[in-house]
Design a protein around this motif. Structure first.
Motif, PDB file in Angstrom:
ATOM      1  N   LYS A   1       0.846  -1.187   0.000  1.00  0.00           N
ATOM      2  CA  LYS A   1       0.000   0.000   0.000  1.00  0.00           C
ATOM      3  C   LYS A   1       0.881   1.237   0.000  1.00  0.00           C
ATOM      4  CE  LYS A   1      -3.802  -2.215   2.493  1.00  0.00           C
ATOM      5  NZ  LYS A   1      -4.684  -2.185   3.686  1.00  0.00           N
ATOM      6  N   ILE A   2       0.634   2.113  -0.959  1.00  0.00           N
ATOM      7  CA  ILE A   2       1.337   3.396  -1.021  1.00  0.00           C
ATOM      8  C   ILE A   2       0.292   4.468  -0.767  1.00  0.00           C
ATOM      9  CG2 ILE A   2       2.720   4.951  -2.450  1.00  0.00           C
ATOM     10  CD1 ILE A   2       3.642   2.489  -4.023  1.00  0.00           C
ATOM     11  N   ARG A   3       0.451   5.217   0.313  1.00  0.00           N
ATOM     12  CA  ARG A   3      -0.613   6.129   0.752  1.00  0.00           C
ATOM     13  C   ARG A   3      -0.032   7.513   1.049  1.00  0.00           C
ATOM     14  NH1 ARG A   3      -5.878   5.577   3.933  1.00  0.00           N
ATOM     15  NH2 ARG A   3      -6.093   7.573   4.986  1.00  0.00           N
ATOM     16  N   HIS A   4      -0.828   8.520   0.700  1.00  0.00           N
ATOM     17  CA  HIS A   4      -0.485   9.900   1.060  1.00  0.00           C
ATOM     18  C   HIS A   4      -1.678  10.543   1.725  1.00  0.00           C
ATOM     19  CE1 HIS A   4      -0.193  14.304   0.304  1.00  0.00           C
ATOM     20  NE2 HIS A   4       1.017  14.074   0.765  1.00  0.00           N
ATOM     21  N   ASP A   5      -1.424  11.287   2.816  1.00  0.00           N
ATOM     22  CA  ASP A   5      -2.470  11.993   3.548  1.00  0.00           C
ATOM     23  C   ASP A   5      -2.130  13.474   3.624  1.00  0.00           C
ATOM     24  OD1 ASP A   5      -4.252   9.782   5.256  1.00  0.00           O
ATOM     25  OD2 ASP A   5      -2.234   9.102   4.777  1.00  0.00           O
ATOM     26  N   SER A   6      -3.065  14.324   3.256  1.00  0.00           N
ATOM     27  CA  SER A   6      -2.915  15.772   3.428  1.00  0.00           C
ATOM     28  C   SER A   6      -3.779  16.203   4.612  1.00  0.00           C
ATOM     29  CB  SER A   6      -3.378  16.519   2.172  1.00  0.00           C
ATOM     30  OG  SER A   6      -2.487  16.295   1.103  1.00  0.00           O
ATOM     31  N   TYR A   7      -3.227  17.066   5.452  1.00  0.00           N
ATOM     32  CA  TYR A   7      -3.935  17.517   6.649  1.00  0.00           C
ATOM     33  C   TYR A   7      -4.215  19.017   6.662  1.00  0.00           C
ATOM     34  CZ  TYR A   7      -2.351  12.925   8.236  1.00  0.00           C
ATOM     35  OH  TYR A   7      -2.102  11.583   8.334  1.00  0.00           O
ATOM     36  N   ASP A   8      -3.514  19.769   5.809  1.00  0.00           N
ATOM     37  CA  ASP A   8      -3.645  21.219   5.839  1.00  0.00           C
ATOM     38  C   ASP A   8      -3.329  21.766   4.453  1.00  0.00           C
ATOM     39  OD1 ASP A   8      -2.920  24.097   6.235  1.00  0.00           O
ATOM     40  OD2 ASP A   8      -3.298  23.597   8.334  1.00  0.00           O
ATOM     41  N   ARG A   9      -4.105  22.741   4.007  1.00  0.00           N
ATOM     42  CA  ARG A   9      -3.890  23.320   2.678  1.00  0.00           C
ATOM     43  C   ARG A   9      -2.548  24.026   2.558  1.00  0.00           C
ATOM     44  NH1 ARG A   9      -9.116  23.146   3.846  1.00  0.00           N
ATOM     45  NH2 ARG A   9     -10.511  22.318   2.241  1.00  0.00           N
ATOM     46  N   ALA A  10      -1.987  24.460   3.674  1.00  0.00           N
ATOM     47  CA  ALA A  10      -0.670  25.099   3.626  1.00  0.00           C
ATOM     48  C   ALA A  10       0.389  24.148   3.071  1.00  0.00           C
ATOM     49  CB  ALA A  10      -0.271  25.581   5.021  1.00  0.00           C
ATOM     50  N   GLY A  11       0.140  22.844   3.158  1.00  0.00           N
ATOM     51  CA  GLY A  11       1.093  21.870   2.647  1.00  0.00           C
ATOM     52  C   GLY A  11       1.257  21.907   1.140  1.00  0.00           C
ATOM     53  N   TYR A  12       0.300  22.520   0.437  1.00  0.00           N
ATOM     54  CA  TYR A  12       0.399  22.637  -1.015  1.00  0.00           C
ATOM     55  C   TYR A  12       1.211  23.859  -1.452  1.00  0.00           C
ATOM     56  CZ  TYR A  12      -3.511  19.327  -0.950  1.00  0.00           C
ATOM     57  OH  TYR A  12      -4.314  18.239  -0.732  1.00  0.00           O
ATOM     58  N   MET A  13       1.439  24.789  -0.542  1.00  0.00           N
ATOM     59  CA  MET A  13       1.996  26.074  -0.951  1.00  0.00           C
ATOM     60  C   MET A  13       3.448  26.029  -1.410  1.00  0.00           C
ATOM     61  SD  MET A  13      -0.473  28.071  -1.130  1.00  0.00           S
ATOM     62  CE  MET A  13      -1.577  26.677  -1.437  1.00  0.00           C
ATOM     63  N   PRO A  14       4.339  25.188  -0.842  1.00  0.00           N
ATOM     64  CA  PRO A  14       5.687  25.124  -1.434  1.00  0.00           C
ATOM     65  C   PRO A  14       5.647  24.728  -2.911  1.00  0.00           C
ATOM     66  CG  PRO A  14       5.700  24.145   0.754  1.00  0.00           C
ATOM     67  CD  PRO A  14       4.256  24.409   0.415  1.00  0.00           C
ATOM     68  N   GLY A  15       4.732  23.829  -3.256  1.00  0.00           N
ATOM     69  CA  GLY A  15       4.598  23.435  -4.658  1.00  0.00           C
ATOM     70  C   GLY A  15       4.058  24.555  -5.519  1.00  0.00           C
ATOM     71  N   VAL A  16       3.062  25.286  -5.012  1.00  0.00           N
ATOM     72  CA  VAL A  16       2.512  26.415  -5.774  1.00  0.00           C
ATOM     73  C   VAL A  16       3.587  27.482  -5.972  1.00  0.00           C
ATOM     74  CG1 VAL A  16       0.761  28.228  -5.817  1.00  0.00           C
ATOM     75  CG2 VAL A  16       0.174  25.954  -4.934  1.00  0.00           C
ATOM     76  N   ASN A  17       4.366  27.735  -4.933  1.00  0.00           N
ATOM     77  CA  ASN A  17       5.439  28.727  -5.025  1.00  0.00           C
ATOM     78  C   ASN A  17       6.452  28.336  -6.104  1.00  0.00           C
ATOM     79  OD1 ASN A  17       8.273  29.800  -4.162  1.00  0.00           O
ATOM     80  ND2 ASN A  17       6.839  31.072  -3.022  1.00  0.00           N
ATOM     81  N   THR A  18       6.841  27.065  -6.106  1.00  0.00           N
ATOM     82  CA  THR A  18       7.764  26.569  -7.137  1.00  0.00           C
ATOM     83  C   THR A  18       7.156  26.714  -8.527  1.00  0.00           C
ATOM     84  OG1 THR A  18       8.801  24.997  -5.616  1.00  0.00           O
ATOM     85  CG2 THR A  18       8.972  24.514  -7.972  1.00  0.00           C
ATOM     86  N   ALA A  19       5.862  26.399  -8.648  1.00  0.00           N
ATOM     87  CA  ALA A  19       5.191  26.467  -9.944  1.00  0.00           C
ATOM     88  C   ALA A  19       5.172  27.886 -10.490  1.00  0.00           C
ATOM     89  CB  ALA A  19       3.775  25.928  -9.822  1.00  0.00           C
ATOM     90  N   VAL A  20       4.870  28.866  -9.629  1.00  0.00           N
ATOM     91  CA  VAL A  20       4.811  30.263 -10.062  1.00  0.00           C
ATOM     92  C   VAL A  20       6.160  30.700 -10.637  1.00  0.00           C
ATOM     93  CG1 VAL A  20       4.621  32.634  -9.210  1.00  0.00           C
ATOM     94  CG2 VAL A  20       2.920  30.928  -8.533  1.00  0.00           C
ATOM     95  N   LYS A  21       7.234  30.225 -10.030  1.00  0.00           N
ATOM     96  CA  LYS A  21       8.563  30.628 -10.490  1.00  0.00           C
ATOM     97  C   LYS A  21       9.009  29.847 -11.724  1.00  0.00           C
ATOM     98  CE  LYS A  21       9.689  32.198  -5.859  1.00  0.00           C
ATOM     99  NZ  LYS A  21      10.323  31.912  -4.553  1.00  0.00           N
ATOM    100  N   LYS A  22       8.733  28.560 -11.767  1.00  0.00           N
ATOM    101  CA  LYS A  22       9.195  27.747 -12.902  1.00  0.00           C
ATOM    102  C   LYS A  22       8.384  27.991 -14.170  1.00  0.00           C
ATOM    103  CE  LYS A  22      11.864  24.032 -10.953  1.00  0.00           C
ATOM    104  NZ  LYS A  22      12.260  22.619 -11.117  1.00  0.00           N
TER     105      LYS A  22
END
Length: 267
Positions: free
Chosen positions: A230-251
């Protein structure tokens, strides 16, 4: 990158939108050019996001906001039914779309990629910006080479509009690139309740759970003789997406054409 990147946020008053506004205001390399939300129009974007006043008034109309501010990037976490129209609109104004919204067909993506290339700008459609979720997808695709019998189970809150989730669909696509179609289960099985076996995709099944109190989880279950993985991922807070969004805006400032999937920014 020396120049400050100007950013517009669509769906700014939503739960993800407010996190994006906070992320942009907290990064000196970024500048909030516009925030768009019909329900919060007229408010200060910083105060709307729970911060001090930032001097950017929330607008009700995306097109007028883009025309007035001409930002470098649009970050959009709105709804599936508006995704394609918002992406086209951004490209029309020469704004690089970073879309966290689902609802695109392969034909839409092909068309939007051409529009981006014609404008000489980059764009990104990402079903998930979480680093952990992207790793889950990559690991699942790798495991499928060796354990081709699998099912995907994804869990979200009961107000989510689409099923299966964009993350589940992207996971299924990546698995299918690594695994030949294999129809699983008993060939004579019959559903006594329609849909109980989940959605069919390339030989395996996708199950969507929708319950109040759930945020976002997904697991890919692999079965083989005498073992499961089993390969599982759990998100608990929307702030956890923000490093990815920040990278996306720059790239997204560094390439031409539309990219589908944040994993391409992690290579």
């Amino acid at each position: 990158m020396n120049e400050i990147i100007t950013v517009a946020v669509a769906g700014a008053s939503g739960r993800m939108g407010r996190e994006v506004v906070k992320m942009v205001l907290g990064d000196p390399a970024l500048k909030l050019a516009a925030a768009v939300s019909r329900s919060a129009a007229g408010q200060d974007a910083g105060r709307m996001a729970g911060l001090d006043s930032c001097g950017v008034e929330v607008k009700s109309d995306l097109e007028s906001a883009l025309a007035e501010t001409r930002p470098d990037v649009l970050v959009d976490f709105t709804t599936p039914h508006s995704a394609v129209a918002h992406t086209r609109l951004a490209i029309e104004y020469g704004v690089r779309p970073v879309m966290g919204t689902t609802g695109y067909t392969p034909e839409d993506i092909e068309e939007l990629d051409k529009l981006c290339r014609d404008k000489g700008i980059g764009g990104l459609i990402a079903p998930n910006f979480s680093i952990g979720a992207i790793l889950m997808m990559k690991f699942a695709a790798e495991a499928a080479k060796y354990m081709p019998h699998l099912e995907i189970i994804e869990y979200h809150g009961d107000q989510k509009l689409d099923a299966p989730s964009g993350t589940a669909v992207k996971t299924a696509e990546l698995i299918s690139e690594a695994r030949q179609e294999l129809r699983q289960g008993n060939p004579d099985e019959k559903e006594t309740i329609e849909g109980s076996r989940g959605g069919y995709y390339n030989g395996f099944r996708i199950h969507s759970v929708r319950l109040p109190g759930v945020f976002a989880q997904q697991e890919v279950v692999f079965g083989a003789f005498g073992q499961t993985l089993k390969i599982r991922h759990d998100s608990y807070d929307r702030a956890g997406y923000m490093p990815g969004v920040n990278t996306a805006v720059k790239k997204v400032m560094t390439h031409t054409g539309l990219v589908y999937g944040f994993e391409h920014y992690m290579d």
